[in-house]
Design an enzyme around this catalytic site. Structure first.
Site, mmCIF file in Angstrom:
data_model
loop_
_atom_site.group_PDB
_atom_site.id
_atom_site.type_symbol
_atom_site.label_atom_id
_atom_site.label_comp_id
_atom_site.label_asym_id
_atom_site.label_seq_id
_atom_site.Cartn_x
_atom_site.Cartn_y
_atom_site.Cartn_z
ATOM 1 C CB THR A 182 -0.935 -0.018 1.236
ATOM 2 O OG1 THR A 182 -1.863 -1.078 1.050
ATOM 3 C CG2 THR A 182 -1.690 1.266 1.410
ATOM 4 C CB THR A 226 0.643 -3.535 6.327
ATOM 5 O OG1 THR A 226 -0.673 -3.485 5.777
ATOM 6 C CG2 THR A 226 1.336 -2.194 6.182
ATOM 7 C CG ASP A 227 -2.738 -7.195 3.781
ATOM 8 O OD1 ASP A 227 -3.003 -6.419 4.718
ATOM 9 O OD2 ASP A 227 -3.382 -7.219 2.718
ATOM 10 C CB SER A 258 2.517 -7.973 1.155
ATOM 11 O OG SER A 258 1.505 -7.912 2.120
HETATM 12 C C1 SIN Z 1 -0.377 -5.325 0.947
HETATM 13 O O1 SIN Z 1 -0.154 -5.977 1.960
HETATM 14 O O2 SIN Z 1 0.378 -5.332 -0.036
HETATM 15 C C2 SIN Z 1 -1.620 -4.501 0.841
HETATM 16 C C3 SIN Z 1 -2.043 -3.947 2.138
HETATM 17 C C4 SIN Z 1 -1.069 -3.009 2.761
HETATM 18 O O3 SIN Z 1 0.067 -2.826 2.364
HETATM 19 O O4 SIN Z 1 -1.494 -2.373 3.784
#
Ligand code: SIN
Length: 325
Positions: A12, A92-93, A59
């Protein structure tokens, strides 16, 4: 000036939506490292920054093969005399899983800091630029390397051993699970308060060698009505290890016990963790087929079990790994 190398992996922090007010429904992993740096001109006052784009993915599409590439890339960068610290930008995932994997497989005393964002780069009040700046501010501080891989998000520095995503969309998503926040960043300066005692980075004895893949380990989530067929399916698919995201203190419904015992007889190591976020699991291990997952989350226990199996550790060594890492 300290030299900080950024390895960009997408997420993100590199995401874009059609409108500044869209905080969901955006595409992650579309902007590149040049765009990320251009959004934070002040970063060049903090450190001599170089960057590379290793992946540009959401991710949720992180793979174990990509982990191997990232760990090697990070270790190579850390070995360079002209690099003082490394920042990895990441969705973050799965950031916490990648952070723990790197915590066990990158052997360096230099800071390795992961960061990301909860709001896409196009958003009003995007959190990515400040997170990236603060990650670089932490990475240029040699002391940060003492604590293993760290997660810099929303002004907090969490140890990879305990960092955990606790919110689907809000910027305070990462927390330290009872004891993992090792410090804060305030006005560009990291403040540290505690040190993880479990082995990491420069003390880790896990080496990837020329591995192209990790041994297959599945996580099974326990719940009311859990089917023992899940365990049998895992065995018939040839897993080498199972992690039980158990109930409470790492338990499973009693009617699943015989399928678990069958898996154990087939030589599968079963690690008991809990679907509960806090506390530790210390019961239900036999030191042979069944091992207690300590305070690791199911997804962290899977990584530690995979690295133990990669090294062909037996049950006794694997049990020791869970007490040490
Ligand atoms: C991801 O994990 O690539 C999408 C969500 C995020 O980064 O918060």
């Amino acid at each position: 000036m300290r030299n900080i190398h950024i390895i960009a992996c997408g997420g993100t922090i590199a995401g874009r939506a059609d409108r500044a007010t869209n905080l969901t429904g955006y595409t992650a992993g579309v902007m590149d490292i040049g765009d990320l740096l251009a959004a934070v001109p002040a970063i060049h006052d903090v450190a001599a920054v170089t960057g590379e784009q290793l992946f540009n993915i959401d991710s949720s599409d992180m793979t174990e093969e990509k982990w191997l590439a990232l760990a090697r890339r990070t270790e190579d960068a850390a070995a360079r005399d002209d690099v003082d610290g490394i920042v990895v930008t990441h969705g973050t995932d799965t950031l916490e899983e990648t952070a723990y994997f790197l915590n066990l497989t990158v052997h360096t005393c230099k800071p390795v800091i992961l960061t990301g964002a909860m709001r896409p780069a196009s958003a009003l009040s995007a959190d990515g630029p400040l997170n990236l700046l603060e990650a670089v501010q932490a990475a240029k501080t040699a002391e940060a390397g003492k604590y293993g891989v760290l997660i810099a998000m929303n002004g907090m520095l969490c140890s990879a051993r305990f960092g955990y995503k606790t919110d689907t969309t809000h910027v305070h998503a990462f927390q330290g699970r009872q004891m993992g926040v090792v410090g804060f960043i305030q006005n560009g300066e990291p403040f540290f308060y505690q040190q993880p005692l479990r082995l990491h980075t420069y003390k880790s004895t896990f080496f990837l060698g020329d591995a192209e893949t990790l041994p297959p380990v599945w996580i099974l989530y326990a719940y009311v009505g859990m089917s023992p067929d899940l365990i049998r399916a895992a065995v018939s698919c040839g897993v080498k290890g199972l992690v039980l995201a158990g109930l409470g203190h790492g338990k499973n419904p009693s009617y699943c016990e015989s399928a678990l015992q069958q898996a154990a007889r087939a030589g599968i190591i079963i690690v008991r963790t809990s679907r509960v976020l806090g506390g530790i699991v210390t019961e239900g291990g036999d030191g042979k087929a069944f091992i207690c997952g300590d305070s690791l989350t199911p997804q962290q226990a899977k990584i530690l079990l995979q690295l133990s199996l990669l090294r062909s550790d037996g049950a006794a060594e694997t049990k020791r790994n869970f007490a040490q890492y």
